[in-house]
Design a protein around this motif. Structure first.
Motif, PDB file in Angstrom:
ATOM      1  N   ARG A   1      -2.629   6.276   8.120  1.00  0.00           N
ATOM      2  CA  ARG A   1      -3.574   5.910   7.008  1.00  0.00           C
ATOM      3  C   ARG A   1      -3.157   4.918   6.156  1.00  0.00           C
ATOM      4  NH1 ARG A   1      -2.830  11.741   6.420  1.00  0.00           N
ATOM      5  NH2 ARG A   1      -1.533  11.295   4.657  1.00  0.00           N
ATOM      6  N   HIS A   2      -1.994   4.942   5.910  1.00  0.00           N
ATOM      7  CA  HIS A   2      -1.596   3.661   4.832  1.00  0.00           C
ATOM      8  C   HIS A   2      -1.727   2.331   5.827  1.00  0.00           C
ATOM      9  CE1 HIS A   2      -0.208   6.715   2.133  1.00  0.00           C
ATOM     10  NE2 HIS A   2       0.814   6.967   2.666  1.00  0.00           N
TER      11      HIS A   2
ATOM     12  N   ARG B   1       1.084   4.290  -2.764  1.00  0.00           N
ATOM     13  CA  ARG B   1       0.393   5.162  -2.708  1.00  0.00           C
ATOM     14  C   ARG B   1       1.713   6.639  -2.451  1.00  0.00           C
ATOM     15  NH1 ARG B   1      -4.629   5.342   1.728  1.00  0.00           N
ATOM     16  NH2 ARG B   1      -5.997   4.028   0.492  1.00  0.00           N
TER      17      ARG B   1
ATOM     18  N   VAL C   1       0.960  -1.235   0.160  1.00  0.00           N
ATOM     19  CA  VAL C   1       0.058   0.046   0.006  1.00  0.00           C
ATOM     20  C   VAL C   1       0.818   1.237   0.198  1.00  0.00           C
ATOM     21  CG1 VAL C   1      -1.531   1.408   1.491  1.00  0.00           C
ATOM     22  CG2 VAL C   1      -2.037  -1.040   1.199  1.00  0.00           C
TER      23      VAL C   1
ATOM     24  N   GLU D   1      -3.797   1.582   8.081  1.00  0.00           N
ATOM     25  CA  GLU D   1      -5.104   1.300   8.102  1.00  0.00           C
ATOM     26  C   GLU D   1      -5.679   0.760   6.925  1.00  0.00           C
ATOM     27  OE1 GLU D   1      -9.849   3.660   9.037  1.00  0.00           O
ATOM     28  OE2 GLU D   1      -7.699   4.524   9.283  1.00  0.00           O
ATOM     29  N   LYS D   2      -5.474   1.319   5.717  1.00  0.00           N
ATOM     30  CA  LYS D   2      -5.556   0.743   4.412  1.00  0.00           C
ATOM     31  C   LYS D   2      -5.063  -0.579   4.166  1.00  0.00           C
ATOM     32  CE  LYS D   2      -7.005   0.548   0.011  1.00  0.00           C
ATOM     33  NZ  LYS D   2      -8.677   0.186  -0.334  1.00  0.00           N
TER      34      LYS D   2
END
Length: 447
Positions: free
Chosen positions: A295-296, A78, A74, A298-299
Motif C-alpha cells: 500500500r505504501h 504513515r 510515505v 503504491e502511494k
C-alpha cells in the motif's frame, strides 16, 4: 538578439501555461521543447531524437532515486515515524527556545517528507507547544513552515533538489549537494526564525489544543517506533552517500582497497536509498507487513510519478536548449555582466512566484540554465552545486495564494489570508533573498 527574445518568450509561455491555463507542467515542458526546437531552427530529423534522448538520459540518472526517496517519505509519514522524529528532537532540545525547536523539527522532518505533509503531521504538535508554553501561534507557525521549506527546496533526497542536481550533472555527487545544501538550508531556516520573531504579535484565531488531544491524535498510528528505527531510513542513506563521496575524492583519503570499493558501492544514491527503504520497511506494524508495504509503495508511486515525468520533460527541454547556439550567444553577453548564480535564482523565483510549485520551479529552472553554465562561469562541480542552491533559493521565493503549501499553512493554522501573507509569504521572500545573498557570496569566494 532574436535568440534572447525566443528564450524570454519560452519562459513566458511556461509561466503562462502552468499558472493561467493550468496546463500540467509535464505537457507544458514537452510543448516548450518542441517550440524551442522549431524556433531555434534545429534540423527536423534531429528534433524527436533530441527530445527523447534528453528525457531518457535524465531519468536514467535520477528517476529511480526519486521513486525510492518518495516511498521512504510515505512510510515515515504513515507509520508515525515522523512524529517520533519530532518528539525526539524536542526531548533533546527541551522547550526553552520553542520557536527554534519547532524550526529544527521541521528542518529534519522535511528532508524525507514533503513540506505540505510535514506541516499537516506536525501541526497538532506545534499547537500543543504554543499553548502549553504560551508562545505566539503565528511565530510557531512561521518557524515550522520555514524550517520545513528550507530543506524541502535545498537538501536531497527531497525530489525537487534531487531532480535539479540530476539536471545539472550532479547525480553521482549528491553527497556534496547534501553537505552544501544543509549549510544553506540552515541559513534559510535562520532567516525564517528571524521573521517568526517579527511575526509574534500578528493576530491568530488558532484553536487551543491540549496535550491530551495531541496524544489522542497519535492513536491512529498504532504502536509508534523507537527513535533509532524512526531516524534510520533517512539518516543511514544520507550517511552512506556522504561517505561514498568522501571515498571518491581525487585524493583517495580511504585508499583504493576493499573499504573504498564498499563505500563507493554503498554510497551510490540508488544503493543507499534502497538500504534506507529496507530500514523503512521495518517500521511497518501488523501481521501483514507485505500488504502494508504494498500500500505504501503504491502511494509512493502515485506521488512520485508526476515528479518523474516533469523531471524527464525538463531534461528534454534542457537537451533542446543545449543543441542550439543559445549558450554561445548568451555566453558572449552574460559573461561580461557577472550575473553568475543570480540568473538561476531569478529564473526559479519567476517560475515559483508565477505557478506556485517549488518542485516545478526547481526542475524547470535547472533544466533551462544547465546549458548556460559554462557561459555563467559555473561549469565546475562547486559551480553546479551552487547553481542548485541558487535555484533552490528561487524555488522558495515566494509562497503565496497559487501555492498549495500557502493554503496548508494558513488553513491549518486558522490564519486569515492577510495574516498569512504578512507572516508565511513574507517569510519565504526573506528566506529566498537571504539565501541567494549567501550563495552569491559563497560563489565569489569559491569560484
Amino acid at each position: 538578439m532574436h535568440m534572447v527574445f525566443i528564450l524570454i518568450a519560452l519562459i513566458a509561455f511556461i509561466v503562462f501555461a502552468t499558472s493561467k491555463l493550468r496546463l500540467n507542467p509535464f505537457i507544458t515542458l514537452l510543448l516548450a521543447s518542441f517550440i524551442a526546437a522549431f524556433a531555434f531552427g534545429l534540423p527536423l530529423d534531429a528534433i524527436e531524437s533530441t527530445i527523447r534522448g534528453g528525457f531518457g538520459k535524465i531519468l536514467g540518472y535520477i528517476g529511480l532515486v526519486i521513486v525510492l526517496g518518495t516511498i521512504i517519505g510515505v512510510i515515515l509519514e504513515r507509520t508515525g515515524a515522523a512524529i517520533v522524529m519530532a518528539e525526539t528532537i524536542i526531548k533533546c532540545l527541551g522547550k526553552k527556545f520553542p520557536t527554534m525547536t519547532m524550526s529544527i523539527v521541521g528542518f529534519i522532518v522535511s528532508i524525507p517528507v514533503f513540506c505540505d505533509s510535514g506541516f499537516v503531521i506536525l501541526n497538532s504538535l506545534k499547537r500543543s507547544m504554543a499553548r502549553t508554553l504560551s508562545v505566539s501561534p503565528v511565530a510557531m507557525t512561521v518557524a515550522l513552515s520555514t524550517g520545513l521549506f528550507a530543506t524541502h527546496t535545498l537538501v536531497p533526497p527531497t525530489p525537487g533538489p534531487i531532480a535539479a542536481a540530476g539536471n545539472l550533472g550532479l547525480e553521482n555527487n549528491l553527497g556534496l549537494v547534501i553537505g552544501v545544501g544543509l549549510v544553506f538550508a540552515i541559513i534559510a531556516a535562520m532567516a525564517g526564525l528571524v521573521w517568526a520573531y517579527f511575526s509574534r504579535n500578528l493576530p491568530s484565531t488558532e484553536l487551543d489544543l491540549t496535550e491530551e488531544a495531541f496524544e489522542e491524535g497519535k492513536e491512529h498510528y498504532g504502536e509508534l517506533p523507537g527513535p533509532w528505527k524512526a531516524f534510520a531510513p533517512i539518516f543511514v542513506p544520507i550517511a552512506l552517500i556522504c561517505l561514498g563521496s568522501v571515498a571518491s575524492y581525487p585524493t583517495a583519503p580511504l585508499g583504493d582497497g576493499f573499504l573504498y570499493e564498499a563505500l563507493n558501492f554503498l554510497g551510490k544514491p540508488l544503493n543507499a536509498l534502497l538500504i534506507g527503504l529496507g530500514f523503512a520497511v521495518l517500521l511497518i506494524q501488523g501481521n501483514e507487513k507485505l500488504k502494508g508495504f504494498a500500500r505504501h509503495t503504491e502511494k509512493g508511486l502515485v506521488v512520485s510519478a508526476p515528479i518523474i515525468l516533469i523531471t524527464g520533460a525538463g531534461g528534454a527541454f534542457g537537451a533542446v536548449l543545449a543543441a542550439t547556439p543559445l549558450g554561445d550567444f548568451l555566453g558572449q553577453n552574460l559573461s561580461t555582466l557577472g550575473l553568475g548564480v543570480i540568473m538561476p535564482f531569478i529564473v526559479a523565483a519567476a517560475l515559483k512566484s508565477a505557478q506556485g510549485s517549488s518542485t516545478v520551479a526547481l526542475v524547470t529552472a535547472s533544466a533551462l540554465v544547465a546549458p548556460l553554465l559554462p557561459q555563467l562561469g559555473l561549469d565546475s562541480d562547486m559551480g553546479r552545486v551552487l547553481t542548485v542552491m541558487a535555484v533552490g533559493a528561487g524555488a522558495m521565493t515566494v509562497s503565496h495564494a497559487n501555492d498549495s503549501y500557502f493554503w496548508v499553512v494558513s488553513q491549518f493554522s486558522k490564519m486569515d489570508v492577510a495574516t498569512a501573507y504578512r507572516s508565511h509569504t513574507a517569510a519565504t521572500l526573506f528566506m529566498g533573498l537571504v539565501t541567494i545573498t549567501a550563495v552569491w557570496l559563497a560563489s565569489l569566494a569559491a569560484l
